[in-house]
Design an enzyme around this catalytic site. Structure first.
Site, PDB file in Angstrom:
ATOM      1  N   SER A   1       3.251  -2.272  10.208  1.00  0.00           N
ATOM      2  CA  SER A   1       4.698  -2.351  10.426  1.00  0.00           C
ATOM      3  C   SER A   1       5.289  -3.718  10.081  1.00  0.00           C
ATOM      4  O   SER A   1       6.240  -4.161  10.714  1.00  0.00           O
ATOM      5  CB  SER A   1       5.055  -1.950  11.863  1.00  0.00           C
ATOM      6  OG  SER A   1       4.671  -0.600  12.105  1.00  0.00           O
TER       7      SER A   1
ATOM      8  N   LYS B   1       0.113   4.208  -0.191  1.00  0.00           N
ATOM      9  CA  LYS B   1      -0.533   5.397   0.394  1.00  0.00           C
ATOM     10  C   LYS B   1      -0.293   6.591  -0.532  1.00  0.00           C
ATOM     11  O   LYS B   1      -0.200   6.390  -1.749  1.00  0.00           O
ATOM     12  CB  LYS B   1      -0.024   5.623   1.824  1.00  0.00           C
ATOM     13  CG  LYS B   1      -0.156   4.332   2.655  1.00  0.00           C
ATOM     14  CD  LYS B   1      -0.036   4.509   4.132  1.00  0.00           C
ATOM     15  CE  LYS B   1      -0.237   3.153   4.806  1.00  0.00           C
ATOM     16  NZ  LYS B   1      -0.214   3.219   6.258  1.00  0.00           N
TER      17      LYS B   1
ATOM     18  N   GLU C   1      -7.022   4.691   7.726  1.00  0.00           N
ATOM     19  CA  GLU C   1      -6.791   6.112   7.447  1.00  0.00           C
ATOM     20  C   GLU C   1      -8.018   6.740   6.784  1.00  0.00           C
ATOM     21  O   GLU C   1      -8.271   7.935   6.934  1.00  0.00           O
ATOM     22  CB  GLU C   1      -5.526   6.260   6.584  1.00  0.00           C
ATOM     23  CG  GLU C   1      -4.273   5.995   7.427  1.00  0.00           C
ATOM     24  CD  GLU C   1      -3.081   5.448   6.657  1.00  0.00           C
ATOM     25  OE1 GLU C   1      -3.056   5.540   5.420  1.00  0.00           O
ATOM     26  OE2 GLU C   1      -2.171   4.906   7.325  1.00  0.00           O
TER      27      GLU C   1
ATOM     28  N   ASN D   1       0.878  -1.174   0.000  1.00  0.00           N
ATOM     29  CA  ASN D   1       0.000   0.000   0.000  1.00  0.00           C
ATOM     30  C   ASN D   1       0.913   1.219   0.000  1.00  0.00           C
ATOM     31  O   ASN D   1       1.510   1.546   1.027  1.00  0.00           O
ATOM     32  CB  ASN D   1      -0.908  -0.011   1.238  1.00  0.00           C
ATOM     33  CG  ASN D   1      -1.720   1.268   1.371  1.00  0.00           C
ATOM     34  OD1 ASN D   1      -1.733   2.103   0.463  1.00  0.00           O
ATOM     35  ND2 ASN D   1      -2.393   1.422   2.499  1.00  0.00           N
TER      36      ASN D   1
ATOM     37  N   GLU E   1      -5.584  -4.957  10.340  1.00  0.00           N
ATOM     38  CA  GLU E   1      -4.572  -3.922  10.543  1.00  0.00           C
ATOM     39  C   GLU E   1      -4.846  -3.199  11.853  1.00  0.00           C
ATOM     40  O   GLU E   1      -5.665  -2.254  11.887  1.00  0.00           O
ATOM     41  CB  GLU E   1      -4.617  -2.907   9.395  1.00  0.00           C
ATOM     42  CG  GLU E   1      -4.258  -3.478   8.047  1.00  0.00           C
ATOM     43  CD  GLU E   1      -3.644  -2.411   7.142  1.00  0.00           C
ATOM     44  OE1 GLU E   1      -2.556  -2.662   6.615  1.00  0.00           O
ATOM     45  OE2 GLU E   1      -4.234  -1.330   6.993  1.00  0.00           O
TER      46      GLU E   1
END
Ligand code: 13P
Length: 247
Positions: A209, A11, A96, A9, A165
């Site tokens: 992470s 982002k 997010e 990802n 996540e």
């Protein structure tokens, strides 16, 4: 045995120049990958990256999709448009987006439905915040988030990819231990079993992470079927190490 999925990802990162270097290195290094591989890129780069991965094992994914089919929704990108660019996966309900864009469980469920209807595999993200974990509410939160998606998508639920996540592990360098992650994945698997006869074939990937050093242990857990990788997916060598740790 089903193949795991390692998805990057990106982002809101990348540029035409940087993408070219990164994807060329990934294509060169992933030819022997034993797992499925995808990169979820910002929408303006879908066409560029689609061209760069052509003929490789790497699939292209988007990071979001509109809950609407078409019409007066300025700035939105529909599932049909993503499909037009050969998009294979689409993240849905990333924390997010839940956090900064107010996406509710119901909206996330509809987005998953839009993706499925367009022939795109939604990667539905669930996960608890630090406060929720500390209050002992992890299971309740992830089950509520998944329940909305099951409710809206019925038996099609076996067509999704699920990503656990934990919000407190995203971009913080703090990873859930393999045991902590496995425990939540097992809860999600049990919930899927109650909804479909095909729960075993649903990929439940872990994100938060994940890196070259911890991927192997996480990916060895019985209910962890891959990874959704943020920061480490922007560095070719790191992402390729994670791919090499998967099966
Ligand atoms: P990091 O790997 O940077 O923690 O991000 C995880 C993530 O949010 C992937 O969707």
């Amino acid at each position: 045995m089903k193949k795991q999925l390692i998805a990057g990802n990106w982002k809101m990162n990348g540029s035409v120049t940087a993408n070219e270097a990164l994807v060329k290195a990934l294509v060169a290094g992933s030819a022997q990958a034993a797992c499925h591989v995808a990169v979820c890129v910002p929408a303006p780069y879908l066409a560029q990256v689609q061209g760069l991965v052509a003929g490789s094992v790497i699939a292209v994914g988007a990071q979001d999709v509109s809950q609407h089919e078409s019409g007066a929704f300025t700035g939105e990108v529909s599932a049909g448009m993503l499909k037009d660019f050969g998009t294979r996966y689409c993240l849905v309900g990333h924390s997010e987006r839940r956090q900064h864009h107010g996406e509710t469980d119901a909206v996330v469920a509809i987005k998953a439905q839009r993706a499925l209807a367009a022939g795109i595999t939604p990667v539905v993200c669930v996960g608890e915040t630090l406060a929720e974990r500390e209050a002992g509410r992890t299971e309740e939160v992830v089950k509520r988030q998944l329940a909305a998606v099951i409710h809206t998508n019925g038996h099609c639920i076996s067509e999704i990819v699920l990503a656990y996540e934990p919000v407190w592990a995203i971009g913080t360098g703090k990873t859930a231990t393999p045991e902590e992650a496995q425990q939540v994945h097992a809860v999600l698997r049990a919930q899927l079993r109650a909804a479909t006869d095909h729960a075993e074939r649903v990929l439940i990937v872990y994100g938060g992470s994940m890196n070259a050093a911890n991927a192997n242990q996480l990916l060895s857990q019985p209910d962890i079927d891959g990874g959704l990788v943020g920061g480490a997916s922007l560095k070719a060598a790191d992402f390729l190490s994670i791919i090499a740790a998967a099966h």
